[in-house]
Structure formats: C-alpha cells, structure tokens
Design a protein around this motif. Structure first.
Motif, mmCIF file in Angstrom:
data_model
loop_
_atom_site.group_PDB
_atom_site.id
_atom_site.type_symbol
_atom_site.label_atom_id
_atom_site.label_comp_id
_atom_site.label_asym_id
_atom_site.label_seq_id
_atom_site.Cartn_x
_atom_site.Cartn_y
_atom_site.Cartn_z
ATOM 1 N N ALA A 210 -80.275 -26.479 5.495
ATOM 2 C CA ALA A 210 -79.024 -27.219 5.656
ATOM 3 C C ALA A 210 -79.122 -28.555 4.937
ATOM 4 O O ALA A 210 -80.211 -29.011 4.577
ATOM 5 C CB ALA A 210 -78.727 -27.432 7.137
ATOM 6 N N GLU A 211 -77.976 -29.185 4.737
ATOM 7 C CA GLU A 211 -77.974 -30.540 4.194
ATOM 8 C C GLU A 211 -78.104 -31.566 5.312
ATOM 9 O O GLU A 211 -78.638 -32.653 5.110
ATOM 10 C CB GLU A 211 -76.688 -30.780 3.395
ATOM 11 N N GLN A 212 -77.585 -31.217 6.482
ATOM 12 C CA GLN A 212 -77.694 -32.095 7.645
ATOM 13 C C GLN A 212 -77.738 -31.224 8.892
ATOM 14 O O GLN A 212 -77.053 -30.202 8.968
ATOM 15 C CB GLN A 212 -76.499 -33.046 7.729
ATOM 16 N N SER A 213 -78.560 -31.620 9.860
ATOM 17 C CA SER A 213 -78.642 -30.888 11.127
ATOM 18 C C SER A 213 -78.563 -31.871 12.282
ATOM 19 O O SER A 213 -79.006 -33.021 12.176
ATOM 20 C CB SER A 213 -79.943 -30.084 11.215
ATOM 21 N N TYR A 214 -77.999 -31.407 13.396
ATOM 22 C CA TYR A 214 -77.901 -32.203 14.615
ATOM 23 C C TYR A 214 -78.501 -31.402 15.768
ATOM 24 O O TYR A 214 -78.240 -30.205 15.905
ATOM 25 C CB TYR A 214 -76.446 -32.535 14.935
ATOM 26 N N VAL A 227 -68.122 -29.440 16.837
ATOM 27 C CA VAL A 227 -67.599 -29.091 15.515
ATOM 28 C C VAL A 227 -66.076 -29.013 15.550
ATOM 29 O O VAL A 227 -65.382 -29.560 14.683
ATOM 30 C CB VAL A 227 -68.202 -27.759 15.022
ATOM 31 N N GLY A 228 -65.535 -28.348 16.558
ATOM 32 C CA GLY A 228 -64.088 -28.185 16.649
ATOM 33 C C GLY A 228 -63.348 -29.494 16.851
ATOM 34 O O GLY A 228 -62.275 -29.706 16.277
ATOM 35 N N MET A 229 -63.915 -30.398 17.667
ATOM 36 C CA MET A 229 -63.274 -31.689 17.904
ATOM 37 C C MET A 229 -63.163 -32.498 16.619
ATOM 38 O O MET A 229 -62.192 -33.224 16.407
ATOM 39 C CB MET A 229 -64.072 -32.489 18.942
ATOM 40 N N TYR A 230 -64.175 -32.363 15.736
ATOM 41 C CA TYR A 230 -64.144 -33.104 14.470
ATOM 42 C C TYR A 230 -63.258 -32.406 13.437
ATOM 43 O O TYR A 230 -62.497 -33.055 12.712
ATOM 44 C CB TYR A 230 -65.563 -33.239 13.921
ATOM 45 N N ALA A 231 -63.366 -31.086 13.354
ATOM 46 C CA ALA A 231 -62.758 -30.356 12.235
ATOM 47 C C ALA A 231 -61.272 -30.072 12.417
ATOM 48 O O ALA A 231 -60.580 -29.794 11.433
ATOM 49 C CB ALA A 231 -63.512 -29.045 12.010
ATOM 50 N N ALA A 232 -60.766 -30.112 13.633
ATOM 51 C CA ALA A 232 -59.371 -29.712 13.879
ATOM 52 C C ALA A 232 -58.603 -30.838 14.568
ATOM 53 O O ALA A 232 -58.688 -30.997 15.786
ATOM 54 C CB ALA A 232 -59.334 -28.443 14.730
ATOM 55 N N PRO A 233 -57.830 -31.636 13.833
ATOM 56 C CA PRO A 233 -57.035 -32.708 14.443
ATOM 57 C C PRO A 233 -55.938 -32.141 15.344
ATOM 58 O O PRO A 233 -55.540 -30.982 15.218
ATOM 59 C CB PRO A 233 -56.419 -33.423 13.228
ATOM 60 N N ALA A 234 -55.455 -32.960 16.241
ATOM 61 C CA ALA A 234 -54.351 -32.557 17.124
ATOM 62 C C ALA A 234 -53.142 -32.138 16.299
ATOM 63 O O ALA A 234 -52.798 -32.769 15.296
ATOM 64 C CB ALA A 234 -53.977 -33.704 18.049
ATOM 65 N N TYR A 384 -68.769 -34.488 4.540
ATOM 66 C CA TYR A 384 -68.026 -34.766 5.766
ATOM 67 C C TYR A 384 -68.229 -36.233 6.119
ATOM 68 O O TYR A 384 -69.120 -36.912 5.588
ATOM 69 C CB TYR A 384 -68.504 -33.857 6.910
ATOM 70 N N ASP A 385 -67.424 -36.749 7.035
ATOM 71 C CA ASP A 385 -67.495 -38.139 7.463
ATOM 72 C C ASP A 385 -68.508 -38.241 8.616
ATOM 73 O O ASP A 385 -68.201 -37.870 9.751
ATOM 74 C CB ASP A 385 -66.107 -38.608 7.919
ATOM 75 N N GLU A 386 -69.687 -38.728 8.323
ATOM 76 C CA GLU A 386 -70.757 -38.748 9.318
ATOM 77 C C GLU A 386 -70.403 -39.595 10.534
ATOM 78 O O GLU A 386 -70.720 -39.228 11.676
ATOM 79 C CB GLU A 386 -72.058 -39.255 8.687
ATOM 80 N N GLN A 387 -69.740 -40.736 10.320
ATOM 81 C CA GLN A 387 -69.421 -41.610 11.446
ATOM 82 C C GLN A 387 -68.413 -40.970 12.395
ATOM 83 O O GLN A 387 -68.577 -41.009 13.618
ATOM 84 C CB GLN A 387 -68.890 -42.954 10.936
#
Length: 716
Positions: A210-214, A227-234, A384-387
């Motif tokens: 991977a490029e980044q892992s959490y 993942v869903g909270m970040y990737a899918a806006p209201a 992606y926006d890390e912050q």
C-alpha cells in the motif's frame, strides 16, 4: 528464542574440541544447543521450529549449498561457518548479503565467539521485531512507575484482590504491563500517527503493497465506517454490494447518503457468486441512478472481496471499469492475498495506481492472520486528504487504544515478510489442498455415501479456481462471467447429501445443521452453515492435528448416522433442549424430517427468488434510523411484514447477509424474501434447537419472531 543448531561433530579432534568448548560457552550465554543428524534434519528443524535463532556448521563440509537452502526458509537467520587455514572462501557479492559470519577453529576462543554469537543473535531478533512492538517491549522491560491510566497499573491492582489474582495469573504479567496509557510519549500516538506508531504504519504499508496504511483497534466494522465517512459526503450517492457486512449498513444509517445496490448472484446451494460484470458498467449504473429517487452519479463504491464463501474478484477489471473516483474493497476475510502468487490481481492493493481513483482496502488482521481480535487495517493507494481522513479516523477511534492489539497488528505484518511469510501462506494453501484430497479419497472409498467438497475436478495444483461459464457446472452458477470470480483454496466448503449444485433435491438428505451440531459437541466449530454446506477456514493457525480432527469428526458422523443412533446418544445437547420431543427419535428420522420440510418449501427456488428481487426502498437507512430515534416505530410479527417498512436490517444466519435493509418495504413482487425468512423460522417451530438466528428480529419464548417497522402514521 535461544536455540542454536550445531552441525557436528566432525570426527576430527581439531574441530571437535573447539566446538565442545563453544557449546559450554554458549550455554553460559543462555543458549540451548541441539545437534541435527544431517542437512535434511537441520532444514526440517528450521522449518518446523521458528525458535531456532542460528546455525553453526563446518564450511568445508556444507559450504554455500546449505546456506542457500536455509536462506529459502529464512533469509534473516544468522549462519556461523567454521573454517580452517585451508578452507576455500569462494563467496560472491550476492551470497555475502546473507547473514553469514566466519570463525576459525581454535582452542580457548570459545568465550569470545559465544559473545559474538550473542551479539549477532540480538541483532537478528531486533531486526525481525517491528518498530512499535519493539518500543512496547522496551517500555515494559524498563518497568517505569506511572500515575496515569489504566487503573490496574500494570496489573498491580489485580494482585490486591482474590478474583483479581485469578485474572492476573490467567493473562500473565507482560499482557497487563503492556496495557498502557496513550500518555506514554515514547510510543508516539495512534491518533496523531507519530513516533513508533507512524513507523509501524509505514512498515505495514510497505509489507502489504500500500501507499499508506492505518491500524484500527475496533475491527473492520470500524475500518469500513472510517472509509465511508471520509469518502461519501452527506447527500451523495454510493454504490454498495448488497451482500455487504452489516457495518456498512450501519454506515448508511449514520451518514445521510443514498445507496444504490450492486446485486450479487448466488447458486442453489446459497453460495454467494459475486456481482456480475455487467453491473460494473457505466450503462448499468446510469440505469440504476435513473431509477433511484434523489440519486446522483456515485462518488464511491464498496465491494466485498472475497465473498463469505471464498470467491475473489478479478479486481483489476473492477478498478478499470467502475466509473467512480473512490473504490473500497472490503477484504475482511483475505488479509493474506499479497503474499502468494495464486492471489495476484485478486486484491485491492494489487497492481499499480489507477489514474483519477483512490483505492481503499480494509482487512480484518485478526480473522485469518495472527493478531488479536478487533485488529484491523485500512490500506490506501491514490491521492487523498490525509488531514480530513484522519478526522474521520479519530471519530471512530478511542483515545485509549489497546496497545497489545496495536502491536499484534504490526506483528501479524512482520510474520508475513520475506521467505518465512511466504512459507506461512504456502503451508496454509497446501494443508487445505491436502484436506480436500483426503475428503475426495474417503468419498471414493466409501461403500455408500460420504461428504463432498465444492470444488472442480482435479485439484492437484495450488491455484484459485476460476468460476467459468460453459460446460463446467461444478460451481452451479448458470450465468457465470469468464475470468471474473475465483475460488480461494483455503476456504473449504463441505457438501452434505441432499441437494446438487444445480438445486436438484434428492429424495433423502442430511441437512448441514445436523453435522454442525455434531462437530460442535466434539470441539470443532464451523464458520458458516448453509442448508447443505459447511464452510471451514484453513488459516495459518490450522495445523495437521486440527485438520485431522475435522476429518475424524466427519467420518465419525457418517458412522453414527449409518448406525442410526438415537438423538439422545448422538446429539445429547440437542436432546437436552426438549427431551420429550426427542426421546424416541433417531438421527435418520430427524434428518428425514428436516429434509422433507426443506423440499416441501422448495428451498432452492425460494432462495434464488428471495435474493433476486430486492424490497422497495421507501426511506434511506439514514432516514429510517432518524424515524426510529424519534420513536416512530412499532413492533409486529415477522409474518405481517409485507407492505410494512422495516425499521432494522434483517439478516438471517444462514446465509449471513442482509435480506431487508432499514427503510425497505416488502411488496408483493418481493414477497419471496419474506417467504424465505418464514421458511427458515418454520424449521425451528417443527424441530426444537434449530431456531434460525435472525439479526433484526426478536425470538420470543413462545417461538414468535418480532420485528420493528415504521408506524403506519409515521413520516414517509
């Protein structure tokens, strides 16, 4: 981990005596020495005993051939070659990259050599220990006094209570000493991704491609929500695998997003076949968007890979075809796919970046690797926006993470690095293949019946078997796509008599639930039970003893079934649930009765219809949950569900996937969904002990299933 293997003696005094002296000096250093008989014995020892921390051998007798063979098992293992003045040192630059040191045979040099070996051993152990785990070990060894959380203070509090001492003795001192506060600054922060935690995540990303892992400490249920909270806006639209894990349904309940379902296929056995290729095309998605109120073009998609039953996608096709900027593979059940060539192109992190897309992969590190429960990983490839992502991460992550869980995630990754890791996964595949062949052999030798395995003919070669269209019908998927889905060999599905892959019901049958109960009473727990199939996972922790225990359980069931034993004797736990009902019943009577009930309901047809026709989405899961919070719900019996809007997700085991989502209404067209649920319930009504576990429904003492629905006067 202080075992040294010594290849000798050599029947030469000038060699034997220095080795004897060295043996004594090594024991003073805390080593245990063992003497394999020959090179083959040594290699077997290294392969089956990972506590071996070095090999001492005579260079003239074994030379580079032995080094190369050891290197194939563990390229990090220190090797100590003893030479004399006449030894030839013909070693290339590549070979010098081995962890290889030379010593001369000499008397009175043993103490110095033993100290060197101790130094090299410590360096070896240090090199294979990942960064966060190393820092945690160091902290525990230092034994600092803390005046912060947790309150048990490295286990001290437990030793002040009688019951506490039982707890302390069971789990051990180091486990409790490693349970520490986030205030320990030298370990960095899981929330800020600093210090050893950052090093661990970088280490894991390199390991998994991977490029980044959490690292996540509350399971892949939480990873999926992050993942869903970040990737899918209201207000956005998301493509979701209909056979998703319930954590994704909970994401839809938490976030105000509109789901569009990607509907997988399934065969008559109830085995999930994955989403058809056509579902991923732009035309198919455009039609779904047009048919869904308030939907816009999807910003994100979630695909379950692998399916519960072990089918993997050709992920490259999905990445290239699916026209969304963000793609998430829920790979909870396959954290090992990066470490064996048979899984190439079948994982989220496989291959290169896809321009304009971010690829996420979530994995349950604890499910099939060596990590504590709740251990999970998020892998990312793409920009992606890390912050902002970390804000979503912190929303779901406790400020008091369990450090042993975190260290177990990193250790699971460390175990997979290099040749030792590849060998772990290879052995897992080989054990599964061996078990499959043994079941086949017993089936061929049986004079009447035996269990079968869901797999193609001829499984000699280790591979993921393709689910192909055409004449191959072993898989039972009539409309299979070419080069799209593949069966993972370590997911072993045992078939019981009674139903074919094409859904043909036999006159006689043995429902799988009977076998599962029999095995459970003998200490063998089944991962998933279908109508006539049982799923077993051959993870890296399965050894020959466990595999033989399962095989023995299957053969003992056959013997007991053929003898037609009484339920009281064969399934005493079941008998205890209702002695009056089972008092005179025998196992074949029970099997015949349940099988007859399944035939009466025409289960194959009912199951296929139930999953082919989705209920109507009246409210999104988020909207329905808001109605539930406001109290606009009421309770009814399951049989009254047609025409009503379900307040909860309804998920029966088996098959272990949602059949009704929150906010959906069963209509006349989707009535087979309800009929399928009622059929599952009817088995428990007729046969005590076989009640269906249905998430989202409450089973009363008098055998009724109750569900919550939107009130008739609720807001729609």
């Amino acid at each position: 981990m202080n075992i040294l293997a010594i290849m000798g003696p050599h029947q030469a005094y000038y060699k034997d005596e220095p080795i004897r002296e060295l043996d004594s000096a090594l024991q003073v250093q805390g080593f245990q020495t063992i003497y394999p008989r020959d090179a083959a014995d040594l290699l077997a020892l290294i392969e089956h005993n990972p506590r071996v921390c070095g090999v001492i051998f005579d260079w003239d007798e074994y030379s580079l051939d032995l080094c190369s063979e050891i290197n194939q098992l563990n390229e990090y293992l220190p090797l100590y070659a003893f030479i004399n003045t006449h030894s030839s040192l013909d070693v290339s630059i590549n070979e010098m990259r081995m962890a290889l040191w030379f010593f001369e045979y000499a008397l009175n040099a043993a103490e110095d050599i033993a100290q060197r070996i101790r130094q090299y051993t410590d360096e070896y152990l240090d090199s294979i220990t990942p960064p966060l785990t190393k820092a945690l070990f160091t902290y525990v060894k230092e034994g600092k006094y803390t005046f912060c959380t947790p309150g048990h203070m490295a286990g001290t509090a437990y030793q002040k209570s009688p019951v506490g001492t039982l707890f302390y003795d069971f789990f051990g001192a180091n486990t409790l000493k490693a349970d520490i506060s986030i205030s320990v600054t030298e370990l960095g922060s899981l929330l800020d991704h600093s210090g050893p935690h950052l090093e661990a995540e970088e280490y894991i990303a390199r390991t998994f491609g991977a490029e980044q892992s959490y690292m996540v400490t509350n399971g892949t249920s939480t990873s999926n929500k992050i993942v869903g909270m970040y990737a899918a806006p209201a207000g956005s639209t998301v493509l979701v695998d209909r056979n998703c894990h319930k954590s994704l349904t909970h994401l839809l309940m938490m976030s105000d997003i509109i789901p569009i379902w990607l509907t997988p296929t399934r065969n008559a056995l109830g085995i999930l076949g994955g989403i058809a290729k056509r579902e991923f095309t732009r035309d198919s998605i455009a039609l779904k968007v047009a048919q869904t109120p308030r939907a816009s073009w999807p910003v994100h998609a979630v695909i379950t890979n692998s399916t519960y039953d072990g089918l993997l996608y050709n992920t490259q096709y999905i990445k290239e075809t699916l026209d969304v900027p963000s793609l998430h593979f829920d790979s909870a059940w396959v954290p090992y796919t990066h470490f064996h060539p048979i899984y190439a192109g079948k994982s989220g992190m496989s291959g290169e970046r896809i321009p304009g897309k971010v690829i996420y992969e979530t994995q349950s590190t604890h499910k099939l690797l060596a990590a504590f429960s709740q251990a999970s990983l998020i892998h990312i490839k793409g920009d992606y926006d890390e912050q902002t992502f970390n804000e979503a991460y912190m929303m779901h992550t406790t400020t008091s993470p369990n450090y042993p869980i975190v260290a177990s995630i990193e250790t699971a990754a460390a175990m997979l690095r290099g040749n030792p890791g590849r060998r772990l996964i290879t052995r897992s595949v080989e054990r599964a293949l061996h078990f499959r062949r043994e079941v086949q052999r017993l089936r061929e030798e049986s004079d009447s019946w035996f269990f079968d395995i869901w797999q193609p003919d001829g499984i000699d070669e280790a591979m993921c078997w393709p689910i192909q269209p055409g004449e191959e019908d072993w898989h039972g998927f009539a409309d299979a796509d070419a080069d799209h889905m593949y069966l993972d060999p370590i997911k072993v599905t045992i078939l019981t008599p009674g139903m074919s892959e094409q859904g043909e019901m036999a006159q006689e049958g043995i429902p799988a639930a009977l076998v599962a109960r029999y095995l459970d009473q003998r200490g063998v727990v089944v991962e998933k039970t279908g109508p006539y199939n049982l799923l077993f996972l051959f993870s890296i922790g399965i050894d020959k003893t466990k595999a033989m225990g399962l095989l023995r359980g299957l053969t003992e069931f056959k013997r007991a079934y053929d003898l037609n034993l009484r339920i009281k004797n064969m399934l005493p736990d079941l008998y205890a649930e209702d002695p009056d009902f089972y008092r005179h019943m025998r196992i074949q009577d029970l099997a015949r009765g349940i099988h007859s009930l399944i035939r009466q309901h025409d289960l194959p047809r009912l199951m296929l219809q139930a999953f082919a026709r989705l209920p109507e989405m009246v409210l999104t899961p988020h909207q329905m949950f808001q109605q539930q919070v406001k109290g606009n719900v009421e309770t009814i019996e399951l049989g009254e569900l047609e025409g009503r809007v379900s307040a909860n997700m309804i998920l029966p085991y088996p098959p272990g996937v949602p059949v009704v989502m929150p906010g959906e209404r069963i209509t006349h067209d989707s009535r087979p969904v309800l009929d399928f649920l009622l059929m599952l319930c009817s088995i428990g009504v007729h046969y005590p002990g076989f009640e269906t576990d249905i998430h989202g429904a409450t089973l009363t003492e008098d055998g009724r299933y109750l569900v919550r629905v939107l009130r008739d006067d609720g807001i729609v």
